[in-house]
Design a protein around this motif. Sequence first.
Motif, PDB file in Angstrom:
ATOM      1  N   LYS A  54     128.583  70.547  69.098  1.00 27.39           N
ATOM      2  CA  LYS A  54     129.475  71.031  70.163  1.00 27.39           C
ATOM      3  C   LYS A  54     130.439  69.958  70.670  1.00 27.39           C
ATOM      4  CE  LYS A  54     126.177  70.079  73.775  1.00 27.39           C
ATOM      5  NZ  LYS A  54     125.352  70.583  74.817  1.00 27.39           N
ATOM      6  N   GLU A  55     130.093  68.678  70.497  1.00 26.97           N
ATOM      7  CA  GLU A  55     130.953  67.585  70.949  1.00 26.97           C
ATOM      8  C   GLU A  55     132.202  67.416  70.092  1.00 26.97           C
ATOM      9  OE1 GLU A  55     130.527  65.671  73.654  1.00 26.97           O
ATOM     10  OE2 GLU A  55     128.781  66.872  74.160  1.00 26.97           O
ATOM     11  N   ARG A  56     132.266  68.102  69.006  1.00 25.84           N
ATOM     12  CA  ARG A  56     133.356  67.925  68.054  1.00 25.84           C
ATOM     13  C   ARG A  56     134.724  68.256  68.643  1.00 25.84           C
ATOM     14  NH1 ARG A  56     133.412  67.219  62.405  1.00 25.84           N
ATOM     15  NH2 ARG A  56     135.347  67.947  61.540  1.00 25.84           N
ATOM     16  N   SER A  57     134.765  69.002  69.717  1.00 29.71           N
ATOM     17  CA  SER A  57     136.044  69.408  70.293  1.00 29.71           C
ATOM     18  C   SER A  57     136.670  68.340  71.194  1.00 29.71           C
ATOM     19  CB  SER A  57     135.857  70.698  71.098  1.00 29.71           C
ATOM     20  OG  SER A  57     134.956  70.466  72.171  1.00 29.71           O
ATOM     21  N   THR A  58     136.046  67.185  71.363  1.00 32.87           N
ATOM     22  CA  THR A  58     136.599  66.149  72.238  1.00 32.87           C
ATOM     23  C   THR A  58     137.813  65.465  71.606  1.00 32.87           C
ATOM     24  OG1 THR A  58     135.154  64.422  71.387  1.00 32.87           O
ATOM     25  CG2 THR A  58     134.326  65.708  73.257  1.00 32.87           C
ATOM     26  N   ARG A  59     138.548  64.763  72.433  1.00 30.02           N
ATOM     27  CA  ARG A  59     139.775  64.097  72.003  1.00 30.02           C
ATOM     28  C   ARG A  59     139.515  63.026  70.948  1.00 30.02           C
ATOM     29  NH1 ARG A  59     143.198  61.006  76.471  1.00 30.02           N
ATOM     30  NH2 ARG A  59     141.368  59.695  76.367  1.00 30.02           N
ATOM     31  N   TRP A  60     138.372  62.319  71.058  1.00 31.71           N
ATOM     32  CA  TRP A  60     138.045  61.275  70.084  1.00 31.71           C
ATOM     33  C   TRP A  60     138.017  61.826  68.668  1.00 31.71           C
ATOM     34  CZ3 TRP A  60     137.843  56.180  70.417  1.00 31.71           C
ATOM     35  CH2 TRP A  60     137.743  55.609  71.676  1.00 31.71           C
ATOM     36  N   PHE A  61     137.442  62.992  68.510  1.00 35.69           N
ATOM     37  CA  PHE A  61     137.293  63.543  67.171  1.00 35.69           C
ATOM     38  C   PHE A  61     138.648  63.896  66.564  1.00 35.69           C
ATOM     39  CE2 PHE A  61     133.006  64.017  68.702  1.00 35.69           C
ATOM     40  CZ  PHE A  61     132.282  63.643  67.587  1.00 35.69           C
ATOM     41  N   GLY A  62     139.546  64.429  67.384  1.00 35.80           N
ATOM     42  CA  GLY A  62     140.890  64.737  66.882  1.00 35.80           C
ATOM     43  C   GLY A  62     141.602  63.486  66.420  1.00 35.80           C
ATOM     44  N   TRP A  63     141.467  62.412  67.172  1.00 33.11           N
ATOM     45  CA  TRP A  63     142.091  61.130  66.835  1.00 33.11           C
ATOM     46  C   TRP A  63     141.509  60.575  65.547  1.00 33.11           C
ATOM     47  CZ3 TRP A  63     140.319  55.873  67.258  1.00 33.11           C
ATOM     48  CH2 TRP A  63     141.343  54.936  67.247  1.00 33.11           C
ATOM     49  N   LEU A  64     140.188  60.625  65.420  1.00 37.26           N
ATOM     50  CA  LEU A  64     139.539  60.120  64.211  1.00 37.26           C
ATOM     51  C   LEU A  64     139.889  60.957  62.985  1.00 37.26           C
ATOM     52  CD1 LEU A  64     136.058  59.214  65.658  1.00 37.26           C
ATOM     53  CD2 LEU A  64     137.655  57.636  64.610  1.00 37.26           C
ATOM     54  N   GLU A  65     139.938  62.266  63.161  1.00 36.20           N
ATOM     55  CA  GLU A  65     140.287  63.124  62.021  1.00 36.20           C
ATOM     56  C   GLU A  65     141.727  62.886  61.577  1.00 36.20           C
ATOM     57  OE1 GLU A  65     139.161  66.926  63.670  1.00 36.20           O
ATOM     58  OE2 GLU A  65     137.350  66.956  62.434  1.00 36.20           O
ATOM     59  N   ARG A  66     142.614  62.625  62.535  1.00 33.91           N
ATOM     60  CA  ARG A  66     144.023  62.414  62.197  1.00 33.91           C
ATOM     61  C   ARG A  66     144.241  61.104  61.448  1.00 33.91           C
ATOM     62  NH1 ARG A  66     147.287  62.862  67.165  1.00 33.91           N
ATOM     63  NH2 ARG A  66     146.931  60.647  67.422  1.00 33.91           N
ATOM     64  N   PHE A  67     143.597  60.016  61.891  1.00 31.42           N
ATOM     65  CA  PHE A  67     143.829  58.711  61.276  1.00 31.42           C
ATOM     66  C   PHE A  67     142.807  58.353  60.207  1.00 31.42           C
ATOM     67  CE2 PHE A  67     146.042  58.321  65.363  1.00 31.42           C
ATOM     68  CZ  PHE A  67     147.301  58.003  64.889  1.00 31.42           C
ATOM     69  N   GLY A  68     141.683  59.046  60.159  1.00 35.36           N
ATOM     70  CA  GLY A  68     140.699  58.865  59.097  1.00 35.36           C
ATOM     71  C   GLY A  68     140.053  57.495  59.076  1.00 35.36           C
ATOM     72  N   ALA A  69     139.774  57.018  57.861  1.00 41.55           N
ATOM     73  CA  ALA A  69     139.030  55.775  57.664  1.00 41.55           C
ATOM     74  C   ALA A  69     139.735  54.560  58.262  1.00 41.55           C
ATOM     75  CB  ALA A  69     138.778  55.552  56.169  1.00 41.55           C
ATOM     76  N   LYS A  70     141.052  54.616  58.415  1.00 40.72           N
ATOM     77  CA  LYS A  70     141.791  53.473  58.966  1.00 40.72           C
ATOM     78  C   LYS A  70     141.365  53.138  60.390  1.00 40.72           C
ATOM     79  CE  LYS A  70     145.745  54.224  56.053  1.00 40.72           C
ATOM     80  NZ  LYS A  70     146.922  55.030  55.904  1.00 40.72           N
ATOM     81  N   THR A  71     140.782  54.113  61.087  1.00 42.10           N
ATOM     82  CA  THR A  71     140.320  53.837  62.444  1.00 42.10           C
ATOM     83  C   THR A  71     139.194  52.810  62.454  1.00 42.10           C
ATOM     84  OG1 THR A  71     138.802  55.714  62.355  1.00 42.10           O
ATOM     85  CG2 THR A  71     140.962  56.105  63.343  1.00 42.10           C
ATOM     86  N   MET A  72     138.545  52.615  61.326  1.00 38.09           N
ATOM     87  CA  MET A  72     137.452  51.638  61.257  1.00 38.09           C
ATOM     88  C   MET A  72     137.962  50.201  61.373  1.00 38.09           C
ATOM     89  SD  MET A  72     134.765  53.408  61.174  1.00 38.09           S
ATOM     90  CE  MET A  72     135.372  54.956  61.797  1.00 38.09           C
ATOM     91  N   LEU A  73     139.269  49.992  61.280  1.00 39.11           N
ATOM     92  CA  LEU A  73     139.826  48.662  61.562  1.00 39.11           C
ATOM     93  C   LEU A  73     139.516  48.251  62.997  1.00 39.11           C
ATOM     94  CD1 LEU A  73     143.343  48.774  59.864  1.00 39.11           C
ATOM     95  CD2 LEU A  73     141.479  47.216  59.306  1.00 39.11           C
ATOM     96  N   LEU A  74     139.292  49.240  63.867  1.00 37.60           N
ATOM     97  CA  LEU A  74     138.991  48.974  65.273  1.00 37.60           C
ATOM     98  C   LEU A  74     137.496  48.787  65.523  1.00 37.60           C
ATOM     99  CD1 LEU A  74     141.434  51.570  66.859  1.00 37.60           C
ATOM    100  CD2 LEU A  74     141.802  49.122  66.500  1.00 37.60           C
ATOM    101  N   ALA A  75     136.702  48.712  64.460  1.00 36.19           N
ATOM    102  CA  ALA A  75     135.252  48.552  64.599  1.00 36.19           C
ATOM    103  C   ALA A  75     134.889  47.227  65.252  1.00 36.19           C
ATOM    104  CB  ALA A  75     134.571  48.668  63.237  1.00 36.19           C
ATOM    105  N   TRP A  76     135.814  46.298  65.330  1.00 34.40           N
ATOM    106  CA  TRP A  76     135.554  44.988  65.923  1.00 34.40           C
ATOM    107  C   TRP A  76     135.607  45.029  67.455  1.00 34.40           C
ATOM    108  CZ3 TRP A  76     139.097  42.770  69.135  1.00 34.40           C
ATOM    109  CH2 TRP A  76     140.376  43.314  69.119  1.00 34.40           C
ATOM    110  N   LEU A  77     136.170  46.075  68.032  1.00 30.77           N
ATOM    111  CA  LEU A  77     136.355  46.125  69.480  1.00 30.77           C
ATOM    112  C   LEU A  77     135.021  46.163  70.222  1.00 30.77           C
ATOM    113  CD1 LEU A  77     139.272  48.702  69.748  1.00 30.77           C
ATOM    114  CD2 LEU A  77     139.369  46.273  70.320  1.00 30.77           C
ATOM    115  N   PRO A  78     134.852  45.334  71.227  1.00 32.68           N
ATOM    116  CA  PRO A  78     133.618  45.362  72.016  1.00 32.68           C
ATOM    117  C   PRO A  78     133.467  46.692  72.756  1.00 32.68           C
ATOM    118  CG  PRO A  78     134.927  43.396  72.507  1.00 32.68           C
ATOM    119  CD  PRO A  78     135.767  44.287  71.659  1.00 32.68           C
ATOM    120  N   GLY A  79     132.276  47.237  72.714  1.00 32.34           N
ATOM    121  CA  GLY A  79     131.983  48.468  73.448  1.00 32.34           C
ATOM    122  C   GLY A  79     132.470  49.744  72.807  1.00 32.34           C
TER     123      GLY A  79
END
Length: 153
Positions: A75-100
């Motif tokens: 049910k959480e799939r409808s949040t804004r985070w998921f739309g952002w991740l689906e749009r940019f895909g694997a490239k979002t993992m470049l931000l895996a270094w961010l604290p928190g």
Amino acid sequence: LSELAIPDVGLTSVFFISVVSATLLPLGSEPAVFAVIKANGTLFWPAILVGTLGNTIGGVIDYWMGYGAKQAFAKERSTRWFGWLERFGAKTMLLAWLPGVGDPLCTLGGWLRLPFWPCVAYMAIGKFLRYLTMTSLLLFVPDGFWRSLVNLF
């Protein structure tokens, strides 16, 4: 610090601390990487690479936790985070270094079942750049600062 300068002990410690800190547990691995490098400057690149490897493996653990949790939290799939991740895909993992934010981001990548190997590659790039930048900046701080900081406690 002299014990951390021993390659067998120091690099193993950096690896395990880096793995644990990349999971959802609140622990920073940069101090361990910095301590090993400060104690033995010849371990700069090995410590950076071992820290990157450990932190990337921790990110992969987060990815697989998210992959397995998808059904539990559909049910959480409808949040804004998921739309952002689906749009940019694997490239979002470049931000895996961010604290928190980075560790949950890896988990969400698995949850969305983003392509595994591109995610791992982007995680590794981001984490490598973080270790390289943070450690390089810390090495520019004069030794006297660290001694005065220790004396405060």
